[in-house]
Design a protein around this motif. Sequence first.
Motif, PDB file in Angstrom:
ATOM      1  N   GLU A 112       0.811  -1.280  -0.096  1.00 42.02           N
ATOM      2  CA  GLU A 112       0.034   0.165  -0.148  1.00 42.02           C
ATOM      3  C   GLU A 112       0.730   1.219   0.056  1.00 42.02           C
ATOM      4  O   GLU A 112       1.918   1.367   0.460  1.00 42.02           O
ATOM      5  CB  GLU A 112      -0.831  -0.143   1.308  1.00 42.02           C
ATOM      6  N   LYS A 115       0.762   7.581   2.486  1.00 41.83           N
ATOM      7  CA  LYS A 115       0.309   8.848   2.458  1.00 41.83           C
ATOM      8  C   LYS A 115       1.005  10.011   3.279  1.00 41.83           C
ATOM      9  O   LYS A 115       1.556   9.681   4.179  1.00 41.83           O
ATOM     10  CB  LYS A 115      -1.267   8.541   3.180  1.00 41.83           C
ATOM     11  N   LEU A 118       1.635  10.790   7.355  1.00 44.69           N
ATOM     12  CA  LEU A 118       1.923   9.482   8.194  1.00 44.69           C
ATOM     13  C   LEU A 118       3.360   9.349   7.811  1.00 44.69           C
ATOM     14  O   LEU A 118       4.011   9.571   6.927  1.00 44.69           O
ATOM     15  CB  LEU A 118       0.704   8.443   7.500  1.00 44.69           C
ATOM     16  N   ARG A 122      -0.027   3.397   7.101  1.00 44.59           N
ATOM     17  CA  ARG A 122      -1.479   3.637   7.960  1.00 44.59           C
ATOM     18  C   ARG A 122      -0.545   4.249   9.332  1.00 44.59           C
ATOM     19  O   ARG A 122      -1.452   4.550   9.994  1.00 44.59           O
ATOM     20  CB  ARG A 122      -2.002   2.530   8.101  1.00 44.59           C
ATOM     21  N   ARG A 123       0.720   4.000   9.379  1.00 41.27           N
ATOM     22  CA  ARG A 123       1.223   4.454  10.662  1.00 41.27           C
ATOM     23  C   ARG A 123       1.504   6.031  10.902  1.00 41.27           C
ATOM     24  O   ARG A 123       2.126   6.763  10.009  1.00 41.27           O
ATOM     25  CB  ARG A 123       2.575   3.909  10.796  1.00 41.27           C
TER      26      ARG A 123
END
Length: 130
Positions: A112, A115, A118, A122-123
């Motif tokens: 993935e 972003k 981050l 997702r972290r």
Amino acid sequence: MADTRYTEAVGRRKTASARVRVQNAKTTALVVNGKQGHEYFPLPTMVDDALAPLKSIAGGYAVSAVVKGGGHKAQVEAVRMGIARALVEIDAETRKDLKQKGFLKRDPRAKERKKFGLKAARRAPQWSKR
């Protein structure tokens, strides 16, 4: 002169892609990026995994593959898918058996993307009260 006609197909997994050429031969052989299969792949079981679609088919096939991207495991599965697709082109009756064994299903899983804001996909950055 030997029969030089071949069937070509593409197999993919994650970021690995393999352009595979399959042609009739007396014995089954695998060449990957100009090297023998057992020289290119680090584990002997990887060659068996790549040639798995040919196990249920009588006769020998010479398989030549050009592989790019991914790791060794993804490349093996890309070659396997390419061989399975080429066999379906050669003989449509093999499709049912190959599909049942899962050789024609592409594994779409990939990393993935990261972003903004981050640390990773997702972290989130560590939160500090003070």
